[in-house]
Scaffold this active site. Structure first.
Site, PDB file in Angstrom:
ATOM      1  NE  ARG A   1      -3.677   1.968   2.849  1.00  0.00           N
ATOM      2  CZ  ARG A   1      -4.938   2.038   2.430  1.00  0.00           C
ATOM      3  NH1 ARG A   1      -5.432   1.070   1.692  1.00  0.00           N
ATOM      4  NH2 ARG A   1      -5.702   3.062   2.731  1.00  0.00           N
TER       5      ARG A   1
ATOM      6  CG  HIS B   1      -8.173   0.928  -3.442  1.00  0.00           C
ATOM      7  ND1 HIS B   1      -7.565  -0.237  -3.018  1.00  0.00           N
ATOM      8  CD2 HIS B   1      -8.732   1.478  -2.315  1.00  0.00           C
ATOM      9  CE1 HIS B   1      -7.729  -0.367  -1.714  1.00  0.00           C
ATOM     10  NE2 HIS B   1      -8.435   0.643  -1.268  1.00  0.00           N
TER      11      HIS B   1
ATOM     12  CD  GLN C   1     -12.988  -0.556  -1.164  1.00  0.00           C
ATOM     13  OE1 GLN C   1     -12.231  -0.488  -0.204  1.00  0.00           O
ATOM     14  NE2 GLN C   1     -14.254  -0.945  -1.044  1.00  0.00           N
TER      15      GLN C   1
ATOM     16  CG  ASP D   1     -12.935   7.578  -1.604  1.00  0.00           C
ATOM     17  OD1 ASP D   1     -13.001   7.453  -0.359  1.00  0.00           O
ATOM     18  OD2 ASP D   1     -11.921   7.293  -2.265  1.00  0.00           O
TER      19      ASP D   1
ATOM     20  CB  CYS E   1     -13.749   2.545  -0.286  1.00  0.00           C
ATOM     21  SG  CYS E   1     -12.865   4.119  -0.334  1.00  0.00           S
TER      22      CYS E   1
ATOM     23  NE  ARG F   1     -10.572  -4.037   0.460  1.00  0.00           N
ATOM     24  CZ  ARG F   1      -9.701  -3.075   0.833  1.00  0.00           C
ATOM     25  NH1 ARG F   1     -10.149  -1.946   1.357  1.00  0.00           N
ATOM     26  NH2 ARG F   1      -8.415  -3.231   0.653  1.00  0.00           N
TER      27      ARG F   1
END
Length: 309
Positions: A109, A136, A139, A227, A266, A294
């Site tokens: 990450r 991402h 996700q 988001d 998310c 997830r």
């Protein structure tokens, strides 16, 4: 079999993503009411070790990958960049070569997508994108799983995105082209997604509209997604927050979507900014299903990376 990296959704392709979602659904159902740390009956990654490198803080990515490996029968180790030699100037290439001798896969990450590309180019084991500034993908596998669980068939689905043209939207657009759904983006001028991802979606057969009116973006949507407006480390927050304000997802905006529209985010969320408390805590919100998924999505991404799907 050649090494499988999961840097973007297109590394796997539509058929593989569909297989991941099916596998995630089956495994989630098979362990209903089990203790969360109990391995799956087949423990398909028994003996495997995942190294997780974090250059950005994390809750869901960290816990979900750790739990994914435990449930698959393997294990994971957390490596903070500041406490490893990578933080003291060791090259990404050397880090990749060393870890390839010591563990079975790497999840990272980080910020610059070029870092994960360099890591993958020099590693002889699978490398998985846990988030970069560009995309991402993990996700979005969880998001697609959540949509399907809530009765949304992906082909022809109308997805509305409200807010910043960021890394999450880039992966949604990539998914749209692969899984044949449409995206209407409501964002202020100057905050559009990268053209590369818009073109990719359209080339895959998705309809992509970019509008500067929130109600128009949400109109007739099956799924509404937003988001945070300001990501970790971003500057000039005040100007951006002001530009984004008309794109807040509130009850009135959800009223423009279909009556059974799903709301996704998310997380972490900032109620009062990109979404109101009424929406994120409301009956159309599936954000905590999405967060739990997830784990299940990550398990299937890992199995794909190890050549099991």
């Amino acid at each position: 079999m050649s090494k499988r990296d999961f840097l973007d959704l297109s590394d796997a392709g539509g058929d593989a993503i569909a297989a991941m979602i099916n596998d995630a659904q089956d495994r989630k159902l098979a362990r209903r009411d089990w203790a969360k740390g109990k391995p799956d009956a087949d423990a398909p990654l028994a003996g495997r070790v995942l190294a997780m490198i974090f250059e950005k803080s994390s809750t869901r990515t960290r816990v979900s990958f750790d739990m994914a490996m435990r449930q698959l029968g393997g294990s994971a180790m957390v490596m903070e960049s500041g406490s490893m030699q990578l933080g003291r100037g060791e090259s990404i290439a050397d880090t990749a070569r060393v870890l390839s001798r010591m563990v079975d896969a790497i999840m990272i990450r980080t910020d610059d997508h070029a870092k994960i590309e360099e890591l993958a180019a020099n590693a002889s084991i699978p490398v998985i994108n846990g988030l970069t500034d560009r995309s991402h993908p993990c996700q979005i596998v969880a998001d697609l799983l959540t949509m399907i669980e809530h009765g949304k068939a992906l082909p022809g689905l109308e997805v509305a995105w409200l807010g910043d043209g960021n890394n999450v939207l880039h992966s949604i657009l990539e998914a749209a082209g692969l899984m044949k759904f449409n995206v209407r983006i409501g964002c202020p001028a100057g905050y559009e997604p990268e053209e590369e991802f818009v073109s990719m979606a359209r080339a895959g057969g998705a309809r992509v509209d970019i509008v500067q009116d929130a109600a128009q973006a949400a109109s007739g949507a099956d799924v509404v997604i937003t988001d945070t407006w300001v990501s970790m480390g971003q500057e000039h927050a005040e100007a951006k927050l002001a530009a984004m304000q008309p794109f807040q997802v509130d009850t009135a905006l959800m009223g423009h979507a279909k009556p059974d529209a799903l709301f996704l985010h998310c997380l972490p969320a900032h109620p009062g900014e990109e979404v109101t408390s009424e929406v994120i805590e409301g009956p159309q919100s599936a954000v905590f299903d999405e967060a739990e998924n997830r784990i299940h999505a990550q398990k299937s991404v890992l199995r794909w990376a190890f050549g099991q799907l």
